[in-house]
Scaffold this active site. Structure first.
Site, PDB file in Angstrom:
ATOM      1  N   ASP A  16       0.841  -1.202   0.000  1.00  0.00           N
ATOM      2  CA  ASP A  16       0.000   0.000   0.000  1.00  0.00           C
ATOM      3  C   ASP A  16       0.870   1.243   0.000  1.00  0.00           C
ATOM      4  O   ASP A  16       1.027   1.915   1.024  1.00  0.00           O
ATOM      5  CB  ASP A  16      -0.954  -0.029   1.209  1.00  0.00           C
ATOM      6  CG  ASP A  16      -1.973  -1.153   1.080  1.00  0.00           C
ATOM      7  OD1 ASP A  16      -2.373  -1.470  -0.059  1.00  0.00           O
ATOM      8  OD2 ASP A  16      -2.368  -1.716   2.114  1.00  0.00           O
ATOM      9  N   ASP A  65      -5.418  -6.970  -6.346  1.00  0.00           N
ATOM     10  CA  ASP A  65      -6.633  -6.794  -5.536  1.00  0.00           C
ATOM     11  C   ASP A  65      -7.441  -5.608  -6.069  1.00  0.00           C
ATOM     12  O   ASP A  65      -7.431  -4.525  -5.491  1.00  0.00           O
ATOM     13  CB  ASP A  65      -6.186  -6.567  -4.079  1.00  0.00           C
ATOM     14  CG  ASP A  65      -7.330  -6.358  -3.117  1.00  0.00           C
ATOM     15  OD1 ASP A  65      -8.471  -6.718  -3.444  1.00  0.00           O
ATOM     16  OD2 ASP A  65      -7.076  -5.823  -2.019  1.00  0.00           O
ATOM     17  N   LEU A  66      -8.118  -5.820  -7.210  1.00  0.00           N
ATOM     18  CA  LEU A  66      -8.875  -4.711  -7.815  1.00  0.00           C
ATOM     19  C   LEU A  66     -10.383  -4.895  -7.646  1.00  0.00           C
ATOM     20  O   LEU A  66     -11.161  -4.041  -8.067  1.00  0.00           O
ATOM     21  CB  LEU A  66      -8.490  -4.550  -9.295  1.00  0.00           C
ATOM     22  CG  LEU A  66      -7.011  -4.183  -9.534  1.00  0.00           C
ATOM     23  CD1 LEU A  66      -6.728  -4.015 -11.024  1.00  0.00           C
ATOM     24  CD2 LEU A  66      -6.623  -2.908  -8.787  1.00  0.00           C
ATOM     25  N   LYS A  67     -10.800  -5.993  -7.055  1.00  0.00           N
ATOM     26  CA  LYS A  67     -12.215  -6.230  -6.711  1.00  0.00           C
ATOM     27  C   LYS A  67     -13.157  -5.814  -7.850  1.00  0.00           C
ATOM     28  O   LYS A  67     -13.999  -4.925  -7.697  1.00  0.00           O
ATOM     29  CB  LYS A  67     -12.594  -5.472  -5.424  1.00  0.00           C
ATOM     30  CG  LYS A  67     -11.746  -5.825  -4.215  1.00  0.00           C
ATOM     31  CD  LYS A  67     -12.248  -5.124  -2.964  1.00  0.00           C
ATOM     32  CE  LYS A  67     -11.420  -5.434  -1.744  1.00  0.00           C
ATOM     33  NZ  LYS A  67     -10.072  -4.781  -1.725  1.00  0.00           N
ATOM     34  N   HIS A  69     -16.173  -5.416 -10.315  1.00  0.00           N
ATOM     35  CA  HIS A  69     -17.632  -5.471 -10.118  1.00  0.00           C
ATOM     36  C   HIS A  69     -18.268  -4.680 -11.256  1.00  0.00           C
ATOM     37  O   HIS A  69     -18.264  -3.450 -11.249  1.00  0.00           O
ATOM     38  CB  HIS A  69     -17.981  -4.851  -8.749  1.00  0.00           C
ATOM     39  CG  HIS A  69     -19.414  -5.020  -8.354  1.00  0.00           C
ATOM     40  ND1 HIS A  69     -19.891  -4.665  -7.107  1.00  0.00           N
ATOM     41  CD2 HIS A  69     -20.475  -5.513  -9.020  1.00  0.00           C
ATOM     42  CE1 HIS A  69     -21.179  -4.942  -7.036  1.00  0.00           C
ATOM     43  NE2 HIS A  69     -21.561  -5.446  -8.187  1.00  0.00           N
ATOM     44  N   ASP A  70     -18.805  -5.397 -12.245  1.00  0.00           N
ATOM     45  CA  ASP A  70     -19.368  -4.716 -13.419  1.00  0.00           C
ATOM     46  C   ASP A  70     -20.220  -5.738 -14.165  1.00  0.00           C
ATOM     47  O   ASP A  70     -20.470  -6.832 -13.641  1.00  0.00           O
ATOM     48  CB  ASP A  70     -18.206  -4.184 -14.292  1.00  0.00           C
ATOM     49  CG  ASP A  70     -18.589  -2.934 -15.075  1.00  0.00           C
ATOM     50  OD1 ASP A  70     -19.672  -2.933 -15.689  1.00  0.00           O
ATOM     51  OD2 ASP A  70     -17.814  -1.967 -15.074  1.00  0.00           O
ATOM     52  N   ILE A  71     -20.634  -5.436 -15.376  1.00  0.00           N
ATOM     53  CA  ILE A  71     -21.410  -6.425 -16.128  1.00  0.00           C
ATOM     54  C   ILE A  71     -20.495  -7.607 -16.490  1.00  0.00           C
ATOM     55  O   ILE A  71     -19.267  -7.449 -16.559  1.00  0.00           O
ATOM     56  CB  ILE A  71     -22.062  -5.809 -17.399  1.00  0.00           C
ATOM     57  CG1 ILE A  71     -20.995  -5.233 -18.335  1.00  0.00           C
ATOM     58  CG2 ILE A  71     -23.092  -4.749 -17.018  1.00  0.00           C
ATOM     59  CD1 ILE A  71     -21.553  -4.844 -19.705  1.00  0.00           C
ATOM     60  N   ASN A  73     -19.576  -9.255 -19.141  1.00  0.00           N
ATOM     61  CA  ASN A  73     -18.636  -9.140 -20.253  1.00  0.00           C
ATOM     62  C   ASN A  73     -17.408  -8.312 -19.850  1.00  0.00           C
ATOM     63  O   ASN A  73     -16.263  -8.682 -20.124  1.00  0.00           O
ATOM     64  CB  ASN A  73     -19.367  -8.504 -21.447  1.00  0.00           C
ATOM     65  CG  ASN A  73     -18.468  -8.376 -22.652  1.00  0.00           C
ATOM     66  OD1 ASN A  73     -17.918  -9.356 -23.124  1.00  0.00           O
ATOM     67  ND2 ASN A  73     -18.294  -7.151 -23.129  1.00  0.00           N
ATOM     68  N   THR A 124     -15.652  -5.738   5.023  1.00  0.00           N
ATOM     69  CA  THR A 124     -15.665  -5.726   6.493  1.00  0.00           C
ATOM     70  C   THR A 124     -15.954  -4.323   7.039  1.00  0.00           C
ATOM     71  O   THR A 124     -16.241  -4.165   8.213  1.00  0.00           O
ATOM     72  CB  THR A 124     -14.329  -6.232   7.065  1.00  0.00           C
ATOM     73  OG1 THR A 124     -13.290  -5.556   6.377  1.00  0.00           O
ATOM     74  CG2 THR A 124     -14.179  -7.722   6.880  1.00  0.00           C
ATOM     75  N   ARG A 215       0.644  -2.626   7.084  1.00  0.00           N
ATOM     76  CA  ARG A 215       1.448  -1.694   7.872  1.00  0.00           C
ATOM     77  C   ARG A 215       2.412  -2.301   8.892  1.00  0.00           C
ATOM     78  O   ARG A 215       3.506  -1.752   9.075  1.00  0.00           O
ATOM     79  CB  ARG A 215       0.521  -0.668   8.535  1.00  0.00           C
ATOM     80  CG  ARG A 215      -0.003   0.339   7.513  1.00  0.00           C
ATOM     81  CD  ARG A 215      -1.228   1.063   7.985  1.00  0.00           C
ATOM     82  NE  ARG A 215      -2.372   0.165   8.056  1.00  0.00           N
ATOM     83  CZ  ARG A 215      -3.584   0.538   8.435  1.00  0.00           C
ATOM     84  NH1 ARG A 215      -3.803   1.792   8.795  1.00  0.00           N
ATOM     85  NH2 ARG A 215      -4.582  -0.336   8.461  1.00  0.00           N
TER      86      ARG A 215
END
Ligand code: C5P
Length: 242
Positions: A16, A65-67, A69-71, A73, A124, A215
């Site tokens: 990070d 780690d880009l998570k 979340h979309d349609i 395709n 979380t 950290r």
């Protein structure tokens, strides 16, 4: 206790950082034979895929780690692009639904290099009230279980979960389901902004497959020494782990 995970390299260091130079400085202190690393949204947005490729080329297994979340395709194509970068693991939001996860899994199956694909269930940072705000009336733990089962049905290799959820998920999802747990603090370390923390030993004992640690290592005066201290704590209970 979950020791069915044959992988002895259980620690993922969260890179990070706001720039490539600080990232490279930390990487010089780490050994790719001992730990893996994670690049999240900030570093990726600042430095892009070229840094991902550089880190992968330097020998580290990298969790992107880009998570997504979309349609379906769009997520399928994003996962294909991540696979193409040579990453070891990447992730999507289970809340994107069945078709989206199936498209993500199909992209991995079609890729030459196949990363592990995991899902985020409930962030979380979301409380019961936050869930109610977005129309979810189920208690957070039930929602976590529901999304973890859906993720499993869609072929996800596992989920990201809090330490509080690890044991429940290990029992219900079985020994091979990958559980990636952040919020880890070596005994005696500051919690920072994490609300519920567990030690590395307790997380492994509860069934976690991989521990995300940021950290405590990245901000340490001597990151390499700090990581060795964590390995020593782990070895005391689990001699086979790195
Ligand atoms: O510095 P620290 O050990 O708290 O960093 C934890 C890492 O895990 C960060 O990259 C953070 O974004 C990520 N993370 C988290 N809690 C989640 C999901 C991811 O702390 N629920």
């Amino acid at each position: 206790m979950n020791i069915n995970n044959k992988d002895s390299k259980r620690i993922i260091i969260a890179l990070d950082f706001p720039d490539a130079e600080s990232t490279r400085k930390l990487l010089r202190e780490l050994d790719p034979a001992q730990c893996r690393v994670k690049i999240g949204k900030e570093l990726f947005t600042r430095c892009g895929p070229s840094l991902v490729e550089e880190v992968v080329k330097s020998g580290f297994d990298l969790f992107l780690d880009l998570k997504f979340h979309d349609i379906p395709n769009t997520v399928g194509k994003a996962v294909a692009a991540a696979a193409n970068l040579g990453v070891w693991m990447t992730n999507v939001h289970a809340a994107g639904g069945r078709d989206m996860m199936i498209a993500a899994k199909a992209a991995v199956d079609d890729a030459q290099h196949k990363p592990l694909l995991i899902a985020v269930t409930v962030l979380t940072s979301m409380s019961q009230t936050d869930l109610l705000d977005i129309g979810i009336t189920m208690p957070p733990q039930e929602q976590v279980m529901r999304l973890a089962r859906l993720a499993g049905q869609c072929g996800m290799d596992g989920v990201v979960c809090s330490a509080a959820e690890t044991q429940m998920l290990r029992v219900s999802m079985g020994g091979d389901f990958v559980l990636v747990t952040p919020g880890i603090r070596p005994a005696g370390d500051a919690p920072n902004d994490q609300k519920r923390i567990v030690t590395p030993v307790d997380a492994i004992r509860a069934g976690s497959s991989y521990l995300v640690i940021g950290r405590p290592v990245t901000q340490a005066a001597k990151p390499g020494d700090k990581l060795n201290e964590i390995f020593m704590q782990l070895h005391g209970s689990f001699p086979d782990l790195c």
